[in-house]
Design a protein around this motif. Structure first.
Motif, PDB file in Angstrom:
ATOM      1  N   LYS A  44      40.415  44.403  38.321  1.00 35.29           N
ATOM      2  CA  LYS A  44      39.781  45.213  39.363  1.00 35.29           C
ATOM      3  C   LYS A  44      40.028  44.666  40.767  1.00 35.29           C
ATOM      4  O   LYS A  44      39.115  44.488  41.565  1.00 35.29           O
ATOM      5  CB  LYS A  44      38.273  45.355  39.101  1.00 35.29           C
ATOM      6  CG  LYS A  44      37.942  46.078  37.799  1.00 35.29           C
ATOM      7  CD  LYS A  44      36.447  46.252  37.603  1.00 35.29           C
ATOM      8  CE  LYS A  44      35.758  44.964  37.264  1.00 35.29           C
ATOM      9  NZ  LYS A  44      34.337  45.149  36.888  1.00 35.29           N
ATOM     10  N   ASN A  45      41.285  44.367  41.043  1.00 36.56           N
ATOM     11  CA  ASN A  45      41.692  43.852  42.359  1.00 36.56           C
ATOM     12  C   ASN A  45      40.943  42.575  42.736  1.00 36.56           C
ATOM     13  O   ASN A  45      40.710  42.298  43.912  1.00 36.56           O
ATOM     14  CB  ASN A  45      41.493  44.918  43.440  1.00 36.56           C
ATOM     15  CG  ASN A  45      42.248  44.599  44.709  1.00 36.56           C
ATOM     16  OD1 ASN A  45      43.322  44.002  44.676  1.00 36.56           O
ATOM     17  ND2 ASN A  45      41.688  44.978  45.853  1.00 36.56           N
ATOM     18  N   GLY A  46      40.583  41.795  41.735  1.00 37.14           N
ATOM     19  CA  GLY A  46      39.917  40.524  41.961  1.00 37.14           C
ATOM     20  C   GLY A  46      38.416  40.575  41.780  1.00 37.14           C
ATOM     21  O   GLY A  46      37.783  39.543  41.564  1.00 37.14           O
ATOM     22  N   THR A  47      37.813  41.761  41.866  1.00 39.65           N
ATOM     23  CA  THR A  47      36.366  41.872  41.679  1.00 39.65           C
ATOM     24  C   THR A  47      35.950  41.450  40.274  1.00 39.65           C
ATOM     25  O   THR A  47      34.841  40.954  40.072  1.00 39.65           O
ATOM     26  CB  THR A  47      35.893  43.316  41.949  1.00 39.65           C
ATOM     27  OG1 THR A  47      36.275  43.680  43.277  1.00 39.65           O
ATOM     28  CG2 THR A  47      34.393  43.453  41.815  1.00 39.65           C
ATOM     29  N   GLY A  48      36.833  41.620  39.310  1.00 45.39           N
ATOM     30  CA  GLY A  48      36.519  41.242  37.934  1.00 45.39           C
ATOM     31  C   GLY A  48      36.584  39.750  37.668  1.00 45.39           C
ATOM     32  O   GLY A  48      36.229  39.300  36.569  1.00 45.39           O
ATOM     33  N   CYS A  49      37.050  38.958  38.648  1.00 42.77           N
ATOM     34  CA  CYS A  49      37.129  37.506  38.459  1.00 42.77           C
ATOM     35  C   CYS A  49      35.741  36.930  38.204  1.00 42.77           C
ATOM     36  O   CYS A  49      34.771  37.280  38.887  1.00 42.77           O
ATOM     37  CB  CYS A  49      37.731  36.845  39.699  1.00 42.77           C
ATOM     38  SG  CYS A  49      39.484  37.170  39.938  1.00 42.77           S
ATOM     39  N   GLY A  50      35.646  36.032  37.215  1.00 43.23           N
ATOM     40  CA  GLY A  50      34.378  35.414  36.880  1.00 43.23           C
ATOM     41  C   GLY A  50      33.551  36.190  35.885  1.00 43.23           C
ATOM     42  O   GLY A  50      32.523  35.698  35.424  1.00 43.23           O
ATOM     43  N   GLY A  51      33.971  37.406  35.532  1.00 46.05           N
ATOM     44  CA  GLY A  51      33.246  38.189  34.541  1.00 46.05           C
ATOM     45  C   GLY A  51      33.397  37.594  33.144  1.00 46.05           C
ATOM     46  O   GLY A  51      34.399  36.952  32.831  1.00 46.05           O
TER      47      GLY A  51
END
Length: 247
Positions: free
Chosen positions: A68-75
Motif C-alpha cells: 500500500k505504497n508503504g502504509t502497510g509497513c509494520g502491519g
C-alpha cells in the motif's frame, strides 16, 4: 526481493500458540527468500534497517499489494498454508518489512517464517514446493514491553535534515501522516513521506521535537501525540521511546 530457492536446514520450526480463528481469511500464495542466517533483510523497502531483519524473531515478509505504497509497513498478518499433510494448523504470524513480488504471491516470507508454516520435521518438504497456496488475515501487532519508538534514520543530518521511521507499531493501525509541532508558528507542519515507513523534513524545529501521527485502525481515524518525543540534540541511528502504546 529476489527469490533464492535454497533454504536453511537449521531454521527453528516452532508451532505457534493456538489462536481462535474467525472466517475472515483471504486466499493467496506465498514463497520465500533465502538469506545466510534465515533472518530478514536490513535493506527492505520499508526503511526499517536492522529492526526489519530481527523484529518478531525474524518472522517477517515482503508483500506486494498489501504494501500500500508503504502504509502497510509494520502491519501484522497470520499466514497459514493449505497443504494439509505438510502445513501446521496455526501457521506463522509475520510483520511486513519489505515490498516484494513473486509468482502471483502476496507474501514473500523470510526462510525462518516459511519454515514455521510447516508441521514439525516437515520444513524440507515445504521448501521443495517453492510456492504454496495460503490464506491470511490481518491481526494485531503485540510487542510486550515496547512502546512506539521513533528512530532517527541513517540518512538524517543534524541539524538540517531529519528523517524518522516508526518502530513497534502495535495493534492493527496504519500510519497515514506524521506532523511536527512548530512552536514559533504555533502550528503543525506535515512531514513528507519519503518512502516506505520513512518520514522526513528539511530544517526541522530546534529544541525538543513534539510529533503527532494519524492512525487508521479499529477506532477510525485518530491523531496520537508524542510530546517531546525526540530530544534537541538528536543522534542519527538512535531510536527514542515515545511512551505511547498503540493497541
Amino acid at each position: 526481493m529476489g527469490l533464492i530457492y535454497g533454504y536453511c536446514m537449521f531454521c527453528l520450526v516452532v508451532l505457534l500458540p493456538a489462536i481462535a480463528y474467525s472466517q475472515d481469511f483471504t486466499g493467496s500464495r506465498a514463497t520465500y527468500y533465502g538469506s545466510p542466517d534465515c533472518l530478514g533483510t536490513p535493506t527492505g523497502a520499508c526503511g526499517f534497517g536492522e529492526y526489519g531483519r530481527t523484529v518478531n524473531d525474524a518472522n517477517v515478509a515482503g508483500v506486494s499489494r498489501l504494501y500500500k505504497n508503504g502504509t502497510g509497513c509494520g502491519g501484522c498478518y497470520q499466514v497459514r498454508c493449505k497443504a494439509p499433510q505438510i502445513c501446521s494448523d496455526d501457521g506463522v504470524n509475520v510483520v511486513v518489512t519489505d515490498y516484494g513480488e513473486g509468482d502471483k504471491t502476496d507474501f514473500i516470507l523470510s526462510s525462518r517464517a516459511y519454515a514455521r508454516l510447516a508441521r514439525p520435521n516437515m520444513a524440507a518438504e515445504l521448501f521443495a514446493y517453492g510456492v504454496v497456496d495460503i490464506e491470511y488475515r490481518r491481526i494485531s501487532c503485540r510487542y510486550a514491553g515496547y512502546n512506539v519508538m521513533f528512530k532517527v534514520h541513517e540518512h538524517s543530518r543534524f541539524p538540517e535534515y531529519l528523517a524518522i521511521v516508526v518502530l513497534y507499531q502495535g495493534g492493527q493501525n496504519d500510519i497515514l501522516a506524521v506532523q511536527i509541532w512548530q512552536e514559533d508558528c504555533k502550528e503543525w507542519i506535515g512531514m513528507r513521506k519519503a518512502y516506505g515507513a520513512v518520514w522526513d523534513m528539511p530544517n526541522p524545529p530546534k529544541g525538543y521535537i513534539t510529533l503527532r501521527f494519524q492512525v487508521s485502525g479499529s477506532a477510525g481515524l485518530t491523531w496520537v501525540q508524542a510530546k517531546n518525543a525526540i530530544p534537541s540534540e538528536w543522534k542519527v541511528g538512535v531510536a527514542y521511546d515515545s511512551a505511547i502504546q498503540l493497541t
